[in-house]
Design a protein around this motif. Structure first.
Motif, PDB file in Angstrom:
ATOM      1  N   THR A 146       0.826  -1.200   0.000  1.00 40.03           N
ATOM      2  CA  THR A 146       0.000   0.000   0.000  1.00 40.03           C
ATOM      3  C   THR A 146       0.862   1.252   0.000  1.00 40.03           C
ATOM      4  N   TRP A 147       1.985   1.209   0.700  1.00 39.85           N
ATOM      5  CA  TRP A 147       2.938   2.336   0.707  1.00 39.85           C
ATOM      6  C   TRP A 147       3.439   2.599  -0.719  1.00 39.85           C
ATOM      7  N   VAL A 148       3.788   1.536  -1.434  1.00 41.88           N
ATOM      8  CA  VAL A 148       4.244   1.692  -2.818  1.00 41.88           C
ATOM      9  C   VAL A 148       3.131   2.285  -3.676  1.00 41.88           C
ATOM     10  N   ASN A 149       1.906   1.794  -3.488  1.00 45.08           N
ATOM     11  CA  ASN A 149       0.770   2.338  -4.232  1.00 45.08           C
ATOM     12  C   ASN A 149       0.606   3.837  -3.982  1.00 45.08           C
ATOM     13  N   ASP A 150       0.823   4.265  -2.727  1.00 50.44           N
ATOM     14  CA  ASP A 150       0.688   5.680  -2.366  1.00 50.44           C
ATOM     15  C   ASP A 150       1.684   6.557  -3.116  1.00 50.44           C
ATOM     16  N   TYR A 151       2.863   6.023  -3.409  1.00 47.43           N
ATOM     17  CA  TYR A 151       3.917   6.787  -4.074  1.00 47.43           C
ATOM     18  C   TYR A 151       3.950   6.563  -5.589  1.00 47.43           C
ATOM     19  N   THR A 152       3.021   5.762  -6.095  1.00 48.11           N
ATOM     20  CA  THR A 152       2.996   5.505  -7.532  1.00 48.11           C
ATOM     21  C   THR A 152       2.185   6.596  -8.235  1.00 48.11           C
ATOM     22  N   THR A 153       2.801   7.225  -9.224  1.00 45.28           N
ATOM     23  CA  THR A 153       2.177   8.314  -9.975  1.00 45.28           C
ATOM     24  C   THR A 153       2.196   7.972 -11.465  1.00 45.28           C
ATOM     25  N   PRO A 154       1.476   8.728 -12.291  1.00 41.96           N
ATOM     26  CA  PRO A 154       1.531   8.475 -13.738  1.00 41.96           C
ATOM     27  C   PRO A 154       2.940   8.570 -14.308  1.00 41.96           C
ATOM     28  N   LYS A 155       3.824   9.339 -13.641  1.00 41.16           N
ATOM     29  CA  LYS A 155       5.188   9.497 -14.148  1.00 41.16           C
ATOM     30  C   LYS A 155       6.094   8.309 -13.818  1.00 41.16           C
ATOM     31  N   ASN A 156       5.798   7.599 -12.746  1.00 42.38           N
ATOM     32  CA  ASN A 156       6.698   6.504 -12.375  1.00 42.38           C
ATOM     33  C   ASN A 156       6.036   5.129 -12.380  1.00 42.38           C
ATOM     34  N   LYS A 157       4.738   5.055 -12.800  1.00 40.82           N
ATOM     35  CA  LYS A 157       4.034   3.786 -12.697  1.00 40.82           C
ATOM     36  C   LYS A 157       4.661   2.689 -13.558  1.00 40.82           C
ATOM     37  N   GLN A 159       7.960   2.285 -14.257  1.00 46.35           N
ATOM     38  CA  GLN A 159       9.147   1.776 -13.573  1.00 46.35           C
ATOM     39  C   GLN A 159       8.772   1.002 -12.309  1.00 46.35           C
ATOM     40  N   VAL A 160       7.811   1.549 -11.553  1.00 43.94           N
ATOM     41  CA  VAL A 160       7.375   0.865 -10.327  1.00 43.94           C
ATOM     42  C   VAL A 160       6.713  -0.470 -10.674  1.00 43.94           C
ATOM     43  N   GLY A 161       5.872  -0.481 -11.712  1.00 42.40           N
ATOM     44  CA  GLY A 161       5.224  -1.718 -12.132  1.00 42.40           C
ATOM     45  C   GLY A 161       6.223  -2.774 -12.556  1.00 42.40           C
ATOM     46  N   ALA A 162       7.270  -2.354 -13.275  1.00 41.18           N
ATOM     47  CA  ALA A 162       8.307  -3.301 -13.708  1.00 41.18           C
ATOM     48  C   ALA A 162       9.044  -3.882 -12.508  1.00 41.18           C
ATOM     49  N   ALA A 163       9.335  -3.023 -11.527  1.00 42.72           N
ATOM     50  CA  ALA A 163      10.043  -3.488 -10.325  1.00 42.72           C
ATOM     51  C   ALA A 163       9.184  -4.479  -9.540  1.00 42.72           C
ATOM     52  N   LEU A 164       7.912  -4.138  -9.359  1.00 43.82           N
ATOM     53  CA  LEU A 164       7.020  -5.013  -8.598  1.00 43.82           C
ATOM     54  C   LEU A 164       6.784  -6.339  -9.316  1.00 43.82           C
ATOM     55  N   ALA A 165       6.825  -6.320 -10.643  1.00 45.26           N
ATOM     56  CA  ALA A 165       6.651  -7.559 -11.400  1.00 45.26           C
ATOM     57  C   ALA A 165       7.889  -8.443 -11.304  1.00 45.26           C
ATOM     58  N   ALA A 166       9.060  -7.812 -11.239  1.00 42.67           N
ATOM     59  CA  ALA A 166      10.306  -8.575 -11.198  1.00 42.67           C
ATOM     60  C   ALA A 166      10.592  -9.144  -9.812  1.00 42.67           C
ATOM     61  N   ASP A 226       5.769   8.167   5.389  1.00 41.58           N
ATOM     62  CA  ASP A 226       4.455   8.048   4.756  1.00 41.58           C
ATOM     63  C   ASP A 226       4.257   9.146   3.721  1.00 41.58           C
ATOM     64  N   ALA A 227       3.565   8.815   2.635  1.00 38.31           N
ATOM     65  CA  ALA A 227       3.330   9.784   1.562  1.00 38.31           C
ATOM     66  C   ALA A 227       2.482  10.951   2.071  1.00 38.31           C
ATOM     67  N   PRO A 228       2.842  12.176   1.714  1.00 42.81           N
ATOM     68  CA  PRO A 228       2.076  13.341   2.167  1.00 42.81           C
ATOM     69  C   PRO A 228       0.669  13.385   1.591  1.00 42.81           C
ATOM     70  N   THR A 229       0.445  12.671   0.495  1.00 40.66           N
ATOM     71  CA  THR A 229      -0.882  12.650  -0.130  1.00 40.66           C
ATOM     72  C   THR A 229      -1.822  11.650   0.547  1.00 40.66           C
ATOM     73  N   THR A 230      -1.284  10.814   1.456  1.00 42.12           N
ATOM     74  CA  THR A 230      -2.107   9.809   2.135  1.00 42.12           C
ATOM     75  C   THR A 230      -2.727  10.423   3.383  1.00 42.12           C
ATOM     76  N   LYS A 231      -4.035  10.526   3.375  1.00 40.60           N
ATOM     77  CA  LYS A 231      -4.752  11.130   4.492  1.00 40.60           C
ATOM     78  C   LYS A 231      -5.649  10.086   5.150  1.00 40.60           C
ATOM     79  N   PRO A 232      -5.961  10.267   6.444  1.00 43.19           N
ATOM     80  CA  PRO A 232      -6.879   9.335   7.117  1.00 43.19           C
ATOM     81  C   PRO A 232      -8.230   9.281   6.407  1.00 43.19           C
ATOM     82  N   ASN A 233      -8.752   8.084   6.259  1.00 39.78           N
ATOM     83  CA  ASN A 233     -10.057   7.900   5.619  1.00 39.78           C
ATOM     84  C   ASN A 233     -10.943   7.094   6.562  1.00 39.78           C
ATOM     85  N   LYS A 234     -11.758   7.808   7.332  1.00 37.17           N
ATOM     86  CA  LYS A 234     -12.642   7.165   8.301  1.00 37.17           C
ATOM     87  C   LYS A 234     -14.079   7.257   7.805  1.00 37.17           C
TER      88      LYS A 234
END
Length: 493
Positions: A146-157, A159-166, A226-234
């Motif tokens: 989930t942490w990786v998902n929080d930091y995944t953006t259209p610009k790095n998806k 590279q991140v997807g390739a890393a997670l697949a490998a 933690d990613a600054p874009t991740t906010k509590p969701n209650k």
């Protein structure tokens, strides 16, 4: 308003940041090594040190899968409510390493000659594996993924997807090859005609990996943020939010959920027959075919490494939104490999155990390679497919849904069926360390799995249609936006 990322955050976690990629690669690899050891070496450990009863392995897998899924839901929901991932990562990894070492101590319960401990050895194996799975899922699924998902953006998806697949493949290759080398250290029967698996050194493997994971946990305390874009969701109480994910009326409101369900079903249908044989392949190669644990690790590790190299070109198809096509190739290749395994590998006389690279072993290596290629492709494809449909505010919780279809249901059904097949298939009698008959897996596992995996094309066909509809809608929406943008530019100021 779109959340901003400060300069310090970009420095730490930008696409070119060493810290960002170190966390992804080191923690991801540690996690996959642990899962590999649980899927690969715990089963051979049970046969070598506890007893050759396949039912122990079956209960271990089922309980582990159940605990894994529950842990993902529990901590995934909690991490969404708190808007925090880091604490779940470092605490989970720390306890993951400790419980890995703890699992290995069950060997001493069986060999203690204390009747109560000997009688409880099978239970202790299942119990300690469940503890490891509980903390492993807290660390890896609810935390790291989930942490990786929080930091995944259209610009790095990409590279991140390739890393997670490998990473799963690297973890499997390293885990099988290094694991086999470690357990064979100190076994005086390695290299002799009378190889004895009961003398393999599993303590070295468990302690080495356990300590490594603990060190990774300590490093994460200082490196992760933690990613600054991740906010509590209650959304109401904790338990209301926990069970809301099963509120199907509410889920109908999101058009992506139908596709997500179908993509999950594709993975589920594939992994059910996968669990007929995968947890038993190590014991099949050792007890039925006659390889050492070290050679078994090399056979699977090298085949998977080659599989990764072959699957690299498929990344282009994935980037071109051809996910269903790649999934179809995965199913067909996997089925061919399993059928080769059944028709061409008929006991020790079909191979040359003196060297795993002998020409006589080519059908076996080809079959393992094809099976591995299908596994790598389906894992890579379905992970990207399903996670791309997660609602942003419930990523942690929806990891539990993914775990339900990827792990719990396939392991529950697949290992029970595999158990029944093994228990009802005749074979030459071998005795374990304590003089009890060993349940030896046979080639018919691959026949049943090879035929059943083809059923995956049914949910894939439905998922393919929904996927194509979404791709067309997104393409039309993009064209409309571009057209409206061009019209706006043509208007006089």
């Amino acid at each position: 308003m779109k959340p901003t990322v400060d300069k310090k955050e970009k420095k730490y976690y930008g696409l070119g940041s060493f810290r960002f990629w170190f966390i992804i690669m080191a923690m991801g690899l540690a996690g996959h090594l642990c899962w590999n050891m649980e899927n690969q070496w715990f089963n051979t450990f049970v046969y070598a040190k506890i007893g050759g009863d396949v039912t122990i392995v079956t209960w271990m897998v089922i309980v582990s899968a159940t605990v894994t899924t529950l842990s993902t839901f529990i901590f995934g929901t909690l991490s969404d409510r708190l808007g925090k991932r880091k604490r779940f990562v470092w605490i989970g990894y720390m306890m993951w390493g400790v419980s890995t070492i703890l699992f290995g101590t069950t060997e001493f319960a069986k060999s203690s000659n204390i009747s109560a401990l000997v009688a409880m050895a099978g239970f202790l194996v299942v119990f300690t594996d469940a503890i490891m799975s509980f903390f492993g899922s807290m660390a890896f699924d609810a935390g790291y993924n989930t942490w990786v998902n929080d930091y995944t953006t259209p610009k790095n998806k990409g590279q991140v997807g390739a890393a997670l697949a490998a990473l799963p493949v690297i973890g499997t290759v390293v885990g099988t090859v290094l694991g086999g080398a470690l357990v064979n250290i100190g076994n005086p029967t390695v290299g002799t005609p009378n190889y004895d698996p009961s003398q393999d050194n599993y303590q070295l493997l468990f302690w080495a990996l356990g300590i490594a994971v603990i060190l990774i946990a300590v490093a994460s305390i200082f490196l992760m943020k933690d990613a600054p874009t991740t906010k509590p969701n209650k959304d109401g109480s904790y338990f209301k939010q926990l069970f809301d994910v099963f509120n199907f009326k509410k889920l109908k409101g999101n058009p992506n959920n139908k596709e997500m369900l179908l993509a999950n079903l594709v993975a589920c249908f594939f992994f059910i027959p996968f669990n007929f044989y995968f947890v038993h392949m190590g014991n099949w190669l050792i007890y039925d075919i006659g390889f050492t644990a070290g050679d078994m690790g090399l056979i699977q590790g090298i085949a998977l490494l080659l599989a990764v190299l072959v699957t690299i070109p498929f990344a282009r198809l994935i980037n071109k939104n051809r996910l269903p096509l790649v999934a179809l190739v995965a199913v067909l290749v996997n089925a061919v490999g399993l059928l080769i395994m059944f028709f061409f590998i008929k006991g020790p006389e079909s191979v040359d155990t003196s060297s795993f690279l002998a020409a006589k072993n080519l059908p076996l290596l080809l079959a393992v390679f094809l099976v591995g290629t299908g596994y790598v492709l389906i894992t890579q494809t379905c992970m990207i497919w399903v996670r791309g449909l997660f609602p942003e505010e419930n990523r942690g919780q929806f990891e539990g849904i993914r775990s339900l279809f990827f792990t719990l249901v396939p392991m529950l059904i697949g290992t029970l069926v595999g158990n029944i097949i093994i228990k009802n298939t005749s074979h030459e009698t071998q005795l374990d360390l304590y003089g009890n008959p060993i349940d030896i897996p046979q080639e018919n596992l691959f026949l049943f799995a090879g035929l059943l995996v083809l059923v995956t094309v049914i949910p894939l066909g439905f998922a393919w249609k929904v996927y194509n509809d979404r791709m067309k809608a997104e393409a039309l929406s993009k064209l409309k936006d571009e057209s409206e943008g061009n019209k706006a530019e043509d208007r006089p100021a």
